[in-house]
Design a protein around this motif. Structure first.
Motif, short mmCIF file in Angstrom:
data_model
loop_
_atom_site.label_atom_id
_atom_site.label_comp_id
_atom_site.label_asym_id
_atom_site.label_seq_id
_atom_site.Cartn_x
_atom_site.Cartn_y
_atom_site.Cartn_z
N PHE A 1 0.84 -1.20 0.00
CA PHE A 1 0.00 0.00 0.00
C PHE A 1 0.87 1.25 0.00
O PHE A 1 0.65 2.19 -0.77
CB PHE A 1 -0.92 -0.05 1.22
N GLY A 2 1.88 1.27 0.85
CA GLY A 2 2.74 2.44 0.96
C GLY A 2 3.54 2.71 -0.30
O GLY A 2 3.63 3.85 -0.77
N LEU A 3 4.13 1.67 -0.87
CA LEU A 3 4.92 1.84 -2.09
C LEU A 3 4.05 2.27 -3.26
O LEU A 3 4.48 3.08 -4.10
CB LEU A 3 5.64 0.53 -2.42
N THR A 4 2.83 1.76 -3.34
CA THR A 4 1.92 2.18 -4.41
C THR A 4 1.60 3.66 -4.29
O THR A 4 1.63 4.39 -5.29
CB THR A 4 0.62 1.35 -4.36
N SER A 5 1.31 4.12 -3.09
CA SER A 5 0.99 5.54 -2.89
C SER A 5 2.20 6.41 -3.18
O SER A 5 2.07 7.47 -3.81
CB SER A 5 0.51 5.78 -1.45
N LYS A 6 3.38 5.98 -2.76
CA LYS A 6 4.59 6.74 -3.05
C LYS A 6 4.82 6.79 -4.56
O LYS A 6 5.26 7.81 -5.10
CB LYS A 6 5.80 6.13 -2.35
N GLY A 7 4.52 5.69 -5.24
CA GLY A 7 4.64 5.69 -6.70
C GLY A 7 3.70 6.67 -7.36
O GLY A 7 4.09 7.38 -8.30
N VAL A 8 2.47 6.74 -6.87
CA VAL A 8 1.49 7.68 -7.43
C VAL A 8 1.99 9.12 -7.28
O VAL A 8 1.97 9.91 -8.23
CB VAL A 8 0.12 7.52 -6.74
N VAL A 9 2.45 9.47 -6.09
CA VAL A 9 2.96 10.82 -5.83
C VAL A 9 4.15 11.13 -6.73
O VAL A 9 4.26 12.21 -7.31
CB VAL A 9 3.32 11.00 -4.34
N SER A 10 5.04 10.16 -6.89
CA SER A 10 6.23 10.37 -7.73
C SER A 10 5.86 10.59 -9.19
O SER A 10 6.44 11.45 -9.86
CB SER A 10 7.17 9.16 -7.61
N VAL A 11 4.91 9.83 -9.69
CA VAL A 11 4.48 10.00 -11.08
C VAL A 11 3.88 11.39 -11.29
O VAL A 11 4.15 12.05 -12.30
CB VAL A 11 3.47 8.89 -11.46
N VAL A 12 3.08 11.83 -10.34
CA VAL A 12 2.48 13.18 -10.46
C VAL A 12 3.56 14.25 -10.43
O VAL A 12 3.54 15.20 -11.23
CB VAL A 12 1.44 13.41 -9.34
N ILE A 13 4.53 14.12 -9.52
CA ILE A 13 5.63 15.08 -9.46
C ILE A 13 6.40 15.10 -10.77
O ILE A 13 6.72 16.16 -11.33
CB ILE A 13 6.58 14.74 -8.29
N GLY A 14 6.71 13.92 -11.30
CA GLY A 14 7.44 13.83 -12.56
C GLY A 14 6.69 14.46 -13.70
O GLY A 14 7.28 15.15 -14.56
N TYR A 15 5.38 14.27 -13.73
CA TYR A 15 4.55 14.88 -14.77
C TYR A 15 4.68 16.40 -14.74
O TYR A 15 4.83 17.05 -15.80
CB TYR A 15 3.09 14.47 -14.57
N PHE A 16 4.64 16.99 -13.56
CA PHE A 16 4.74 18.44 -13.45
C PHE A 16 6.12 18.95 -13.87
O PHE A 16 6.23 20.02 -14.47
CB PHE A 16 4.41 18.90 -12.04
N PHE A 17 7.17 18.20 -13.58
CA PHE A 17 8.50 18.60 -14.02
C PHE A 17 8.59 18.56 -15.55
O PHE A 17 9.21 19.44 -16.17
CB PHE A 17 9.58 17.71 -13.39
N ILE A 18 7.99 17.56 -16.16
CA ILE A 18 7.99 17.50 -17.62
C ILE A 18 7.21 18.66 -18.21
O ILE A 18 7.61 19.26 -19.22
CB ILE A 18 7.42 16.15 -18.09
N GLN A 19 6.08 19.01 -17.59
CA GLN A 19 5.31 20.17 -18.05
C GLN A 19 6.13 21.46 -17.94
O GLN A 19 6.07 22.32 -18.81
CB GLN A 19 4.01 20.30 -17.25
N ALA A 20 6.89 21.57 -16.87
CA ALA A 20 7.76 22.74 -16.69
C ALA A 20 8.79 22.81 -17.80
O ALA A 20 9.09 23.89 -18.33
CB ALA A 20 8.44 22.69 -15.32
N ALA A 21 9.34 21.66 -18.17
CA ALA A 21 10.33 21.62 -19.25
C ALA A 21 9.70 21.95 -20.59
O ALA A 21 10.27 22.70 -21.40
CB ALA A 21 11.00 20.24 -19.30
N LYS A 22 8.51 21.41 -20.86
CA LYS A 22 7.85 21.63 -22.15
C LYS A 22 7.48 23.10 -22.35
O LYS A 22 7.59 23.64 -23.44
CB LYS A 22 6.59 20.76 -22.24
N THR A 23 7.03 23.74 -21.28
CA THR A 23 6.58 25.13 -21.38
C THR A 23 7.66 26.14 -21.03
O THR A 23 7.44 27.34 -21.12
CB THR A 23 5.38 25.35 -20.44
N TYR A 24 8.84 25.62 -20.65
CA TYR A 24 9.94 26.49 -20.20
C TYR A 24 9.50 27.40 -19.06
O TYR A 24 9.85 28.56 -18.97
CB TYR A 24 10.48 27.33 -21.37
N ASP A 25 8.68 26.82 -18.17
CA ASP A 25 8.10 27.58 -17.06
C ASP A 25 8.34 26.81 -15.76
O ASP A 25 7.59 25.88 -15.43
CB ASP A 25 6.60 27.77 -17.28
#
Length: 278
Positions: free
Chosen positions: A204-228
């Motif tokens: 349960f814990g590792l799954t939740s940590k994975g979800v949070v990590s994927v969301v964080i990674g998505y936002f970093f990629i959006q920052a890179a794509k938009t240069y923001d």
């Protein structure tokens, strides 16, 4: 001659034993931080007075309790112990994971983890001794992204961080469903109920940590794509994003409970993990 050999063996073993104690203390301290983050997020999900925050916000929450700075000092020392263990893993491969092409990547991840938790331990110590000027979470994802973005090929660096964090999230999913984490636990010292509980709570814990990590990674990629860089997020921002989805309160509450479960899993590792520092 025999006595000199014995003394040399003792001198080699003593530092290793100290590292083991530090590592176990460190896993416990790290687990406490995740429990606090999850508890605050769970309260915030249902407007019960908590807040979405990350590790640094959890430090402030601990410091605000009675005898909080003393407690935080203990946590900071524990995190420093975890840092020592991560560097030992990176440099010496004490658990004999050096078995293939991914060995150097694994060692690099241990080293980076040591740097990250080292910075967190220093931040906690600064709170203890009254140095930070703000009670905010500090060290946000957008400030990290902005620093990276200012470097040569900075946009690619931010994107790489995003991809790496997402990859780590999927690695957490893999660990959860493969249950390979069990190999590093002293299962023979557990009762049948303890073994079952520790497995389920870790999944349960590792799954939740994975979800949070994927969301964080998505936002970093959006920052890179938009240069923001302002689009980048850390744990706090990831939890807020989950809360804004349909049925967000329930989703965030579930993820928050998962983070508490991950903290408990770290506590289990503090007690039962196989640690061979030498």
């Amino acid at each position: 001659m025999n006595s000199s050999k014995l003394s040399r063996q003792v001198s080699r073993k003593e530092p290793a034993k100290w590292i083991e104690y530090l590592a176990r203390f460190g896993y416990g301290a790290k687990g406490l931080v995740y429990v606090v983050v999850g508890f605050l997020a769970f309260q915030a999900a249902f407007n019960w007075g908590g807040q979405t925050t990350g590790s640094r916000g959890a430090f402030w929450a601990i410091a605000s309790q009675p005898f909080g700075k003393a407690m935080l000092f203990v946590v900071a020392v524990g995190l420093l112990g975890y840092v020592v263990w991560r560097f030992v893993q990176a440099l010496k491969d004490p658990e004999h994971d050096d078995d293939g092409a991914g060995a150097w990547a694994r060692r690099a991840s241990y080293f980076v983890s040591g740097l990250i938790y080292g910075s967190l331990a220093i931040f906690a110590m600064r709170i203890v001794f009254g140095q930070p000027s703000s009670s905010g979470n500090g060290g946000s994802g957008n400030s990290t992204a902005a620093t990276l973005m200012s470097q040569p090929f900075g946009r690619w660096l931010v994107g790489f961080v995003g991809v790496a964090v997402i990859a780590y999230g999927f690695y957490c999913f893999y660990r959860a469903f493969s249950t390979k984490f069990r190999r590093k636990l002293k299962l023979h010292e557990m009762s049948e109920k303890e073994e079952k509980f520790s497995t389920r709570i870790a999944q349960f814990g590792l799954t939740s940590k994975g979800v949070v990590s994927v969301v964080i990674g998505y936002f970093f990629i959006q920052a890179a794509k938009t240069y923001d860089p302002s689009k980048a997020r850390t744990t706090e921002g990831a939890l807020q994003a989950i809360q804004q989805q349909p049925f967000g309160a329930w989703l965030m509450g579930l993820v928050a409970l998962g983070l508490i479960a991950y903290g408990i899993h770290l506590g289990v590792q503090a007690r039962y993990r196989r640690i061979s520092p030498s």
